[in-house]
Design a protein around this motif. Structure first.
Motif, PDB file in Angstrom:
ATOM      1  N   MET A 180       0.833  -1.210   0.000  1.00  0.00           N
ATOM      2  CA  MET A 180       0.000   0.000   0.000  1.00  0.00           C
ATOM      3  C   MET A 180       0.864   1.255   0.000  1.00  0.00           C
ATOM      4  SD  MET A 180      -3.246  -0.752  -0.177  1.00  0.00           S
ATOM      5  CE  MET A 180      -4.056   0.735   0.382  1.00  0.00           C
ATOM      6  N   SER A 181       1.893   1.270   0.812  1.00  0.00           N
ATOM      7  CA  SER A 181       2.709   2.477   0.915  1.00  0.00           C
ATOM      8  C   SER A 181       3.535   2.721  -0.337  1.00  0.00           C
ATOM      9  CB  SER A 181       3.597   2.439   2.160  1.00  0.00           C
ATOM     10  OG  SER A 181       4.501   1.372   2.108  1.00  0.00           O
ATOM     11  N   THR A 182       3.766   1.701  -1.138  1.00  0.00           N
ATOM     12  CA  THR A 182       4.535   1.854  -2.369  1.00  0.00           C
ATOM     13  C   THR A 182       3.897   2.870  -3.305  1.00  0.00           C
ATOM     14  OG1 THR A 182       5.333  -0.413  -2.247  1.00  0.00           O
ATOM     15  CG2 THR A 182       5.405   0.622  -4.400  1.00  0.00           C
ATOM     16  N   PHE A 183       2.589   2.840  -3.411  1.00  0.00           N
ATOM     17  CA  PHE A 183       1.948   3.761  -4.355  1.00  0.00           C
ATOM     18  C   PHE A 183       1.177   4.891  -3.671  1.00  0.00           C
ATOM     19  CE2 PHE A 183      -2.031   1.639  -3.574  1.00  0.00           C
ATOM     20  CZ  PHE A 183      -2.994   2.544  -3.971  1.00  0.00           C
ATOM     21  N   ILE A 184       0.776   4.714  -2.433  1.00  0.00           N
ATOM     22  CA  ILE A 184      -0.136   5.676  -1.817  1.00  0.00           C
ATOM     23  C   ILE A 184       0.581   6.887  -1.215  1.00  0.00           C
ATOM     24  CG2 ILE A 184      -0.346   4.878   0.576  1.00  0.00           C
ATOM     25  CD1 ILE A 184      -3.430   5.201  -1.454  1.00  0.00           C
ATOM     26  N   LYS A 185       1.860   6.756  -0.879  1.00  0.00           N
ATOM     27  CA  LYS A 185       2.544   7.806  -0.114  1.00  0.00           C
ATOM     28  C   LYS A 185       2.521   9.170  -0.786  1.00  0.00           C
ATOM     29  CE  LYS A 185       7.006   6.440  -1.878  1.00  0.00           C
ATOM     30  NZ  LYS A 185       7.853   5.329  -1.851  1.00  0.00           N
ATOM     31  N   ASP A 186       2.661   9.214  -2.092  1.00  0.00           N
ATOM     32  CA  ASP A 186       2.684  10.492  -2.807  1.00  0.00           C
ATOM     33  C   ASP A 186       1.456  10.689  -3.685  1.00  0.00           C
ATOM     34  OD1 ASP A 186       5.187  11.235  -1.763  1.00  0.00           O
ATOM     35  OD2 ASP A 186       6.190   9.954  -3.230  1.00  0.00           O
ATOM     36  N   GLN A 188      -7.839   1.390   6.414  1.00  0.00           N
ATOM     37  CA  GLN A 188      -8.080   2.537   7.301  1.00  0.00           C
ATOM     38  C   GLN A 188      -6.762   3.158   7.746  1.00  0.00           C
ATOM     39  OE1 GLN A 188     -10.610   0.707  10.223  1.00  0.00           O
ATOM     40  NE2 GLN A 188     -12.458   0.989   8.988  1.00  0.00           N
ATOM     41  N   LYS A 189      -5.764   2.328   7.957  1.00  0.00           N
ATOM     42  CA  LYS A 189      -4.433   2.803   8.341  1.00  0.00           C
ATOM     43  C   LYS A 189      -3.867   3.759   7.281  1.00  0.00           C
ATOM     44  CE  LYS A 189       0.066   0.620   8.662  1.00  0.00           C
ATOM     45  NZ  LYS A 189       0.773  -0.637   8.822  1.00  0.00           N
ATOM     46  N   PHE A 190      -4.280   3.586   6.039  1.00  0.00           N
ATOM     47  CA  PHE A 190      -3.813   4.424   4.945  1.00  0.00           C
ATOM     48  C   PHE A 190      -4.821   5.503   4.554  1.00  0.00           C
ATOM     49  CE2 PHE A 190      -0.942   0.894   4.708  1.00  0.00           C
ATOM     50  CZ  PHE A 190       0.262   1.519   4.437  1.00  0.00           C
ATOM     51  N   GLY A 191      -5.776   5.761   5.443  1.00  0.00           N
ATOM     52  CA  GLY A 191      -6.687   6.874   5.241  1.00  0.00           C
ATOM     53  C   GLY A 191      -7.955   6.571   4.476  1.00  0.00           C
ATOM     54  N   PHE A 192      -8.243   5.296   4.220  1.00  0.00           N
ATOM     55  CA  PHE A 192      -9.478   4.926   3.530  1.00  0.00           C
ATOM     56  C   PHE A 192     -10.639   4.960   4.508  1.00  0.00           C
ATOM     57  CE2 PHE A 192      -6.376   3.258   0.628  1.00  0.00           C
ATOM     58  CZ  PHE A 192      -6.971   3.326  -0.611  1.00  0.00           C
ATOM     59  N   LYS A 193     -11.795   5.382   4.022  1.00  0.00           N
ATOM     60  CA  LYS A 193     -13.024   5.401   4.817  1.00  0.00           C
ATOM     61  C   LYS A 193     -14.121   4.696   4.027  1.00  0.00           C
ATOM     62  CE  LYS A 193     -12.149   9.753   7.287  1.00  0.00           C
ATOM     63  NZ  LYS A 193     -10.786   9.497   7.446  1.00  0.00           N
ATOM     64  N   ALA A 194     -14.985   3.963   4.742  1.00  0.00           N
ATOM     65  CA  ALA A 194     -16.125   3.310   4.101  1.00  0.00           C
ATOM     66  C   ALA A 194     -17.088   4.383   3.606  1.00  0.00           C
ATOM     67  CB  ALA A 194     -16.818   2.374   5.077  1.00  0.00           C
ATOM     68  N   ALA A 200     -19.890  -6.063  -0.449  1.00  0.00           N
ATOM     69  CA  ALA A 200     -18.608  -5.364  -0.507  1.00  0.00           C
ATOM     70  C   ALA A 200     -18.766  -4.018   0.169  1.00  0.00           C
ATOM     71  CB  ALA A 200     -18.173  -5.156  -1.954  1.00  0.00           C
ATOM     72  N   ILE A 201     -17.729  -3.613   0.858  1.00  0.00           N
ATOM     73  CA  ILE A 201     -17.658  -2.267   1.407  1.00  0.00           C
ATOM     74  C   ILE A 201     -16.806  -1.457   0.430  1.00  0.00           C
ATOM     75  CG2 ILE A 201     -16.917  -0.828   3.343  1.00  0.00           C
ATOM     76  CD1 ILE A 201     -19.187  -2.853   4.008  1.00  0.00           C
ATOM     77  N   LEU A 202     -17.369  -0.382  -0.095  1.00  0.00           N
ATOM     78  CA  LEU A 202     -16.624   0.514  -0.973  1.00  0.00           C
ATOM     79  C   LEU A 202     -15.914   1.517  -0.077  1.00  0.00           C
ATOM     80  CD1 LEU A 202     -15.912   1.602  -3.806  1.00  0.00           C
ATOM     81  CD2 LEU A 202     -17.990   2.989  -3.680  1.00  0.00           C
ATOM     82  N   MET A 203     -14.598   1.587  -0.236  1.00  0.00           N
ATOM     83  CA  MET A 203     -13.802   2.499   0.580  1.00  0.00           C
ATOM     84  C   MET A 203     -13.109   3.517  -0.321  1.00  0.00           C
ATOM     85  SD  MET A 203     -12.224  -0.128   3.431  1.00  0.00           S
ATOM     86  CE  MET A 203     -11.963   1.139   4.687  1.00  0.00           C
ATOM     87  N   LYS A 204     -12.891   4.694   0.233  1.00  0.00           N
ATOM     88  CA  LYS A 204     -12.284   5.786  -0.533  1.00  0.00           C
ATOM     89  C   LYS A 204     -11.239   6.496   0.326  1.00  0.00           C
ATOM     90  CE  LYS A 204     -13.407  10.119  -2.888  1.00  0.00           C
ATOM     91  NZ  LYS A 204     -14.446  11.107  -3.179  1.00  0.00           N
ATOM     92  N   ARG A 205     -10.166   6.854  -0.312  1.00  0.00           N
ATOM     93  CA  ARG A 205      -9.149   7.701   0.293  1.00  0.00           C
ATOM     94  C   ARG A 205      -9.075   8.962  -0.536  1.00  0.00           C
ATOM     95  NH1 ARG A 205      -3.784   9.107  -0.530  1.00  0.00           N
ATOM     96  NH2 ARG A 205      -2.555   9.401   1.352  1.00  0.00           N
TER      97      ARG A 205
END
Length: 145
Positions: free
Chosen positions: A85-91, A112-118, A133-138
């Protein structure tokens, strides 16, 4: 050359999915077709030069979608999902979406640790077994533009 390399890689990724799921949600042919799309990017987790996990994303207009994340059972719990997750999400500046099984609390916690919310539920989205399915968004860093 890219297609030949991707055929081998698709087989490796399919084996990972077959290890993680009772029935792989993607066929080897679907993985190969996705890898050959310009809109798709793949990231890998290695253990002793062996690919033991992967994450794939799809670039959409103004947003990204995580289409797959999987780590072999024997390597789960070692932080590889977080590394992927951190490979692509950090920037990442764009909003990112993903779907996760309603029962998969460990994955939801990771996201959730990477800022996604249901943000929504998709009734009976998954098969084998059938599940919501739970759709999550950051939100992207520049949300609102």
């Amino acid at each position: 050359m890219k297609d030949e390399k991707n055929e081998e890689l698709a087989a490796v990724l399919f084996d990972i999915l077959a290890d993680v799921y009772p029935q792989s949600p993607w066929s080897q042919a679907q993985l190969l077709a996705d890898m050959n799309r310009a809109e798709a990017d793949y990231f890998f987790a290695y253990e002793d030069r062996e690919i033991v996990g992967f994450l794939s994303i799809q670039h959409l207009v103004g947003e990204l979608e995580v289409t797959n994340i999987a780590v072999k059972n024997a390597y789960q719990g070692k932080g590889l999902g977080s590394q992927l997750m951190s490979t692509f999400i950090k920037d990442e500046q764009l909003p990112v979406f993903l779907e996760v099984r309603a029962s998969n609390r460990a994955a939801q916690s990771l996201y959730q640790k990477f800022g996604f919310k249901a943000v929504a539920k998709r009734k009976n989205y998954y098969r084998n077994p059938s599940e919501d399915a739970i759709l999550m968004k950051r939100e992207g860093r520049f949300a609102g533009f």
